[in-house]
Design a protein around this motif. Structure first.
Motif, PDB file in Angstrom:
ATOM      1  N   VAL A  85       0.830  -1.200   0.000  1.00  0.00           N
ATOM      2  CA  VAL A  85       0.000   0.000   0.000  1.00  0.00           C
ATOM      3  C   VAL A  85       0.869   1.257   0.000  1.00  0.00           C
ATOM      4  O   VAL A  85       0.663   2.183  -0.790  1.00  0.00           O
ATOM      5  N   ALA A  86       1.861   1.277   0.895  1.00  0.00           N
ATOM      6  CA  ALA A  86       2.684   2.480   1.050  1.00  0.00           C
ATOM      7  C   ALA A  86       3.512   2.795  -0.192  1.00  0.00           C
ATOM      8  O   ALA A  86       3.756   3.964  -0.512  1.00  0.00           O
ATOM      9  N   HIS A  87       3.958   1.766  -0.918  1.00  0.00           N
ATOM     10  CA  HIS A  87       4.840   1.965  -2.076  1.00  0.00           C
ATOM     11  C   HIS A  87       4.126   1.662  -3.395  1.00  0.00           C
ATOM     12  O   HIS A  87       4.776   1.277  -4.370  1.00  0.00           O
ATOM     13  N   HIS A  88       2.812   1.828  -3.417  1.00  0.00           N
ATOM     14  CA  HIS A  88       2.044   1.474  -4.610  1.00  0.00           C
ATOM     15  C   HIS A  88       2.495   2.296  -5.824  1.00  0.00           C
ATOM     16  O   HIS A  88       2.670   1.756  -6.929  1.00  0.00           O
ATOM     17  N   THR A  89       2.706   3.594  -5.638  1.00  0.00           N
ATOM     18  CA  THR A  89       3.124   4.446  -6.756  1.00  0.00           C
ATOM     19  C   THR A  89       4.512   4.048  -7.264  1.00  0.00           C
ATOM     20  O   THR A  89       4.753   3.977  -8.476  1.00  0.00           O
ATOM     21  N   LEU A  90       5.419   3.785  -6.342  1.00  0.00           N
ATOM     22  CA  LEU A  90       6.761   3.366  -6.734  1.00  0.00           C
ATOM     23  C   LEU A  90       6.722   2.053  -7.519  1.00  0.00           C
ATOM     24  O   LEU A  90       7.367   1.914  -8.567  1.00  0.00           O
ATOM     25  N   LEU A  91       5.941   1.105  -7.012  1.00  0.00           N
ATOM     26  CA  LEU A  91       5.901  -0.219  -7.639  1.00  0.00           C
ATOM     27  C   LEU A  91       5.255  -0.184  -9.014  1.00  0.00           C
ATOM     28  O   LEU A  91       5.768  -0.773  -9.971  1.00  0.00           O
ATOM     29  N   TYR A  92       4.123   0.513  -9.121  1.00  0.00           N
ATOM     30  CA  TYR A  92       3.334   0.413 -10.354  1.00  0.00           C
ATOM     31  C   TYR A  92       3.649   1.499 -11.373  1.00  0.00           C
ATOM     32  O   TYR A  92       3.443   1.286 -12.570  1.00  0.00           O
ATOM     33  N   ASP A  93       4.116   2.654 -10.906  1.00  0.00           N
ATOM     34  CA  ASP A  93       4.404   3.734 -11.852  1.00  0.00           C
ATOM     35  C   ASP A  93       5.904   3.860 -12.142  1.00  0.00           C
ATOM     36  O   ASP A  93       6.329   3.748 -13.286  1.00  0.00           O
ATOM     37  N   THR A  94       6.707   4.039 -11.104  1.00  0.00           N
ATOM     38  CA  THR A  94       8.140   4.214 -11.307  1.00  0.00           C
ATOM     39  C   THR A  94       8.785   2.934 -11.820  1.00  0.00           C
ATOM     40  O   THR A  94       9.580   2.963 -12.773  1.00  0.00           O
ATOM     41  N   TRP A  95       8.479   1.811 -11.189  1.00  0.00           N
ATOM     42  CA  TRP A  95       9.069   0.534 -11.589  1.00  0.00           C
ATOM     43  C   TRP A  95       8.234  -0.192 -12.638  1.00  0.00           C
ATOM     44  O   TRP A  95       8.555  -1.316 -13.023  1.00  0.00           O
ATOM     45  N   ASN A  96       7.145   0.401 -13.047  1.00  0.00           N
ATOM     46  CA  ASN A  96       6.319  -0.050 -14.179  1.00  0.00           C
ATOM     47  C   ASN A  96       5.770  -1.466 -14.023  1.00  0.00           C
ATOM     48  O   ASN A  96       5.689  -2.228 -14.988  1.00  0.00           O
ATOM     49  N   LEU A  97       5.404  -1.834 -12.800  1.00  0.00           N
ATOM     50  CA  LEU A  97       4.695  -3.112 -12.644  1.00  0.00           C
ATOM     51  C   LEU A  97       3.317  -3.067 -13.308  1.00  0.00           C
ATOM     52  O   LEU A  97       2.714  -4.119 -13.550  1.00  0.00           O
ATOM     53  N   ARG A  98       2.868  -1.863 -13.634  1.00  0.00           N
ATOM     54  CA  ARG A  98       1.581  -1.743 -14.316  1.00  0.00           C
ATOM     55  C   ARG A  98       1.634  -2.378 -15.704  1.00  0.00           C
ATOM     56  O   ARG A  98       0.597  -2.746 -16.267  1.00  0.00           O
ATOM     57  N   SER A  99       2.831  -2.530 -16.258  1.00  0.00           N
ATOM     58  CA  SER A  99       2.939  -3.147 -17.579  1.00  0.00           C
ATOM     59  C   SER A  99       2.565  -4.622 -17.544  1.00  0.00           C
ATOM     60  O   SER A  99       2.122  -5.183 -18.552  1.00  0.00           O
ATOM     61  N   ILE A 100       2.742  -5.268 -16.403  1.00  0.00           N
ATOM     62  CA  ILE A 100       2.360  -6.676 -16.292  1.00  0.00           C
ATOM     63  C   ILE A 100       1.065  -6.858 -15.494  1.00  0.00           C
ATOM     64  O   ILE A 100       0.496  -7.948 -15.467  1.00  0.00           O
ATOM     65  N   ASP A 101       0.611  -5.776 -14.848  1.00  0.00           N
ATOM     66  CA  ASP A 101      -0.627  -5.838 -14.055  1.00  0.00           C
ATOM     67  C   ASP A 101      -1.409  -4.543 -14.287  1.00  0.00           C
ATOM     68  O   ASP A 101      -1.556  -3.718 -13.388  1.00  0.00           O
ATOM     69  N   PRO A 102      -1.906  -4.338 -15.508  1.00  0.00           N
ATOM     70  CA  PRO A 102      -2.454  -3.027 -15.881  1.00  0.00           C
ATOM     71  C   PRO A 102      -3.789  -2.674 -15.240  1.00  0.00           C
ATOM     72  O   PRO A 102      -4.160  -1.499 -15.230  1.00  0.00           O
ATOM     73  N   TYR A 103      -4.510  -3.656 -14.715  1.00  0.00           N
ATOM     74  CA  TYR A 103      -5.868  -3.375 -14.255  1.00  0.00           C
ATOM     75  C   TYR A 103      -5.969  -3.174 -12.744  1.00  0.00           C
ATOM     76  O   TYR A 103      -7.021  -2.820 -12.235  1.00  0.00           O
ATOM     77  N   ARG A 104      -4.880  -3.403 -12.028  1.00  0.00           N
ATOM     78  CA  ARG A 104      -4.948  -3.260 -10.576  1.00  0.00           C
ATOM     79  C   ARG A 104      -4.783  -1.788 -10.189  1.00  0.00           C
ATOM     80  O   ARG A 104      -3.777  -1.159 -10.461  1.00  0.00           O
ATOM     81  N   ARG A 105      -5.791  -1.263  -9.498  1.00  0.00           N
ATOM     82  CA  ARG A 105      -5.758   0.138  -9.082  1.00  0.00           C
ATOM     83  C   ARG A 105      -5.509   0.263  -7.583  1.00  0.00           C
ATOM     84  O   ARG A 105      -4.828   1.166  -7.132  1.00  0.00           O
ATOM     85  N   GLY A 106      -6.083  -0.622  -6.799  1.00  0.00           N
ATOM     86  CA  GLY A 106      -5.911  -0.572  -5.359  1.00  0.00           C
ATOM     87  C   GLY A 106      -5.240  -1.827  -4.842  1.00  0.00           C
ATOM     88  O   GLY A 106      -4.571  -2.548  -5.581  1.00  0.00           O
ATOM     89  N   THR A 107      -5.439  -2.091  -3.554  1.00  0.00           N
ATOM     90  CA  THR A 107      -4.834  -3.257  -2.910  1.00  0.00           C
ATOM     91  C   THR A 107      -5.903  -4.004  -2.137  1.00  0.00           C
ATOM     92  O   THR A 107      -6.637  -3.407  -1.344  1.00  0.00           O
ATOM     93  N   ALA A 108      -6.007  -5.298  -2.362  1.00  0.00           N
ATOM     94  CA  ALA A 108      -6.951  -6.144  -1.632  1.00  0.00           C
ATOM     95  C   ALA A 108      -6.174  -7.185  -0.850  1.00  0.00           C
ATOM     96  O   ALA A 108      -5.307  -7.876  -1.407  1.00  0.00           O
ATOM     97  N   LEU A 109      -6.452  -7.298   0.435  1.00  0.00           N
ATOM     98  CA  LEU A 109      -5.785  -8.249   1.323  1.00  0.00           C
ATOM     99  C   LEU A 109      -6.802  -9.221   1.885  1.00  0.00           C
ATOM    100  O   LEU A 109      -7.976  -8.875   2.090  1.00  0.00           O
ATOM    101  N   ASN A 110      -6.336 -10.412   2.179  1.00  0.00           N
ATOM    102  CA  ASN A 110      -7.195 -11.429   2.789  1.00  0.00           C
ATOM    103  C   ASN A 110      -6.518 -11.955   4.053  1.00  0.00           C
ATOM    104  O   ASN A 110      -5.403 -12.474   3.999  1.00  0.00           O
ATOM    105  N   LEU A 111      -7.184 -11.785   5.186  1.00  0.00           N
ATOM    106  CA  LEU A 111      -6.694 -12.290   6.464  1.00  0.00           C
ATOM    107  C   LEU A 111      -7.562 -13.476   6.849  1.00  0.00           C
ATOM    108  O   LEU A 111      -8.766 -13.314   7.067  1.00  0.00           O
TER     109      LEU A 111
END
Length: 371
Positions: A85-111
């Motif tokens: 959650v805290a590094h979402h922008t870094l992971l998906y925008d700066t490091w371009n993980l959005r190129s392999i996961d383009p549809y994920r906008r938020g974060t969903a967790l399961n406990l």
């Protein structure tokens, strides 16, 4: 005009008509919303069925993550979830993980895990760490007997979370994320599938944090499992965690006998969860309060007695889900051939009560005769 009748002027007629309209509005109840939906006396807009829709109210989390006592392995997974959650922008925008996961906008967790292991408490603590309010949603809030209202309630809770920047927490999520039905035979089945589809769509569109908690993770539909980026399994506390739980859960203001052996209590409560310890301490405190006077202190004997009761309840009351037992061994459907003399099978039976096809008696089997 007959004599003695009062003359009614045009102004008098307008006043009378105005009074009549006022009385009519009073008799018909509160005014309707401009969209046609009536309003309750408190001002809350009602739905098309005349019912006030559920209110999803954001609350400030009261517990911090430092107050949640977890085994080290579980805490590491929780910290990883926070990093996502805290590094979402870094992971998906700066490091371009959005190129392999383009549809994920938020974060969903399961406990997931046994009851009483701190899943709901941890979900609240995650919101506290992120500095966000939390909206807790349970199945009873979103489920409606009216067709079409359940999907609307699902959309509404996501809208409220988006508006207030809140963490959305679904407790007992297996009721909401259950498998879709492949054989739709009635309108209720169709409504279930529509609700699941709406939930999937909202998860894809939501750019915040959603936390699901459950005791029955095997009931999740596979589509939800894929959309949840991190699954954290909550285990029953190990001896070290039990010791830390006992230290934290005993309030400073609680009168306890001197020299209380916390390590012995941790050993005796092996196999119990943190929620069980809360009940144990509460029961022991009530016993001490009943004694009163100088003897009104919680003793080791009080706590040991409540620990034994907790173990007995675990063994004799209810049936807790166990991770090593496959779901098909807990509840399974029975084919018509397994039910002698009947063409209709029950919806589900307990595995311990159901006989396997090989051992089930057939209609032609002859009864045994006594020796």
């Amino acid at each position: 005009m007959p004599g003695g009748w009062p003359r009614i002027t045009e102004a008098d007629g307008k006043t009378a008509r105005s009074d009549a309209r006022t009385q009519e509005r009073h008799d018909s109840g509160p005014p309707a919303d401009p969209t046609g939906a009536p309003r309750s006396s408190g001002g809350a807009q009602r739905d098309g069925n005349g019912n006030t829709p559920p209110q999803f109210v954001p609350e400030q989390p009261r517990r911090s993550l430092a107050e949640v006592i977890l085994p080290d392995a579980v805490r590491q997974r929780v910290e990883l979830a926070l990093d996502l959650v805290a590094h979402h922008t870094l992971l998906y925008d700066t490091w371009n993980l959005r190129s392999i996961d383009p549809y994920r906008r938020g974060t969903a967790l399961n406990l997931y895990g046994p009851s009483g292991t701190g899943k709901s408490l941890c979900a609240e603590a995650l919101a506290h760490r992120l500095g966000q309010p939390v909206i807790n949603v349970d199945y009873a809030q979103i489920e409606s007997k009216y067709v079409g209202d359940t999907p609307k309630n699902i959309v509404r809770c996501f809208e409220e979370a988006r508006e207030h920047g809140a963490v959305l927490v679904f407790d007992e999520a297996d009721s909401i994320l259950g498998s879709r039905l492949s054989r739709v035979s009635q309108s209720a089945d169709h409504a279930v599938n529509v609700s699941r589809a709406v939930m999937l769509h909202q998860l894809d569109r939501f750019d915040g944090l959603v936390v699901f908690t459950t005791n029955f993770p095997r009931n999740y539909d596979a589509a939800f499992v894929r959309r949840i980026i991190t699954h954290v399994k909550f285990e029953l506390p190990d001896p070290e965690t039990l010791y830390r739980l006992w230290e934290q859960l005993l309030p400073d203001a609680l009168p306890v006998e001197p020299g209380l052996n916390i390590e012995a209590l941790a050993q005796e409560s092996a196999g119990l969860a943190g929620g069980d310890l809360v009940n144990i301490i509460t029961g022991a405190a009530a016993t001490a309060a009943r004694r009163g006077g100088k003897s009104g202190v919680v003793t080791a004997a009080d706590l040991t007695s409540e620990i034994k009761n907790a173990h007995r309840a675990r063994a004799e009351v209810g049936r807790a889900p166990e991770s090593h037992i496959p779901a098909e061994y807990t509840v399974r459907r029975v084919s018509p051939g397994e039910v002698p003399g009947s063409n209709v099978a029950p919806d589900a039976v307990n595995a311990e009560d159901a006989e396997s096809p090989a051992s089930a008696p057939t209609a032609s089997a002859a009864p045994e005769t006594p020796a």
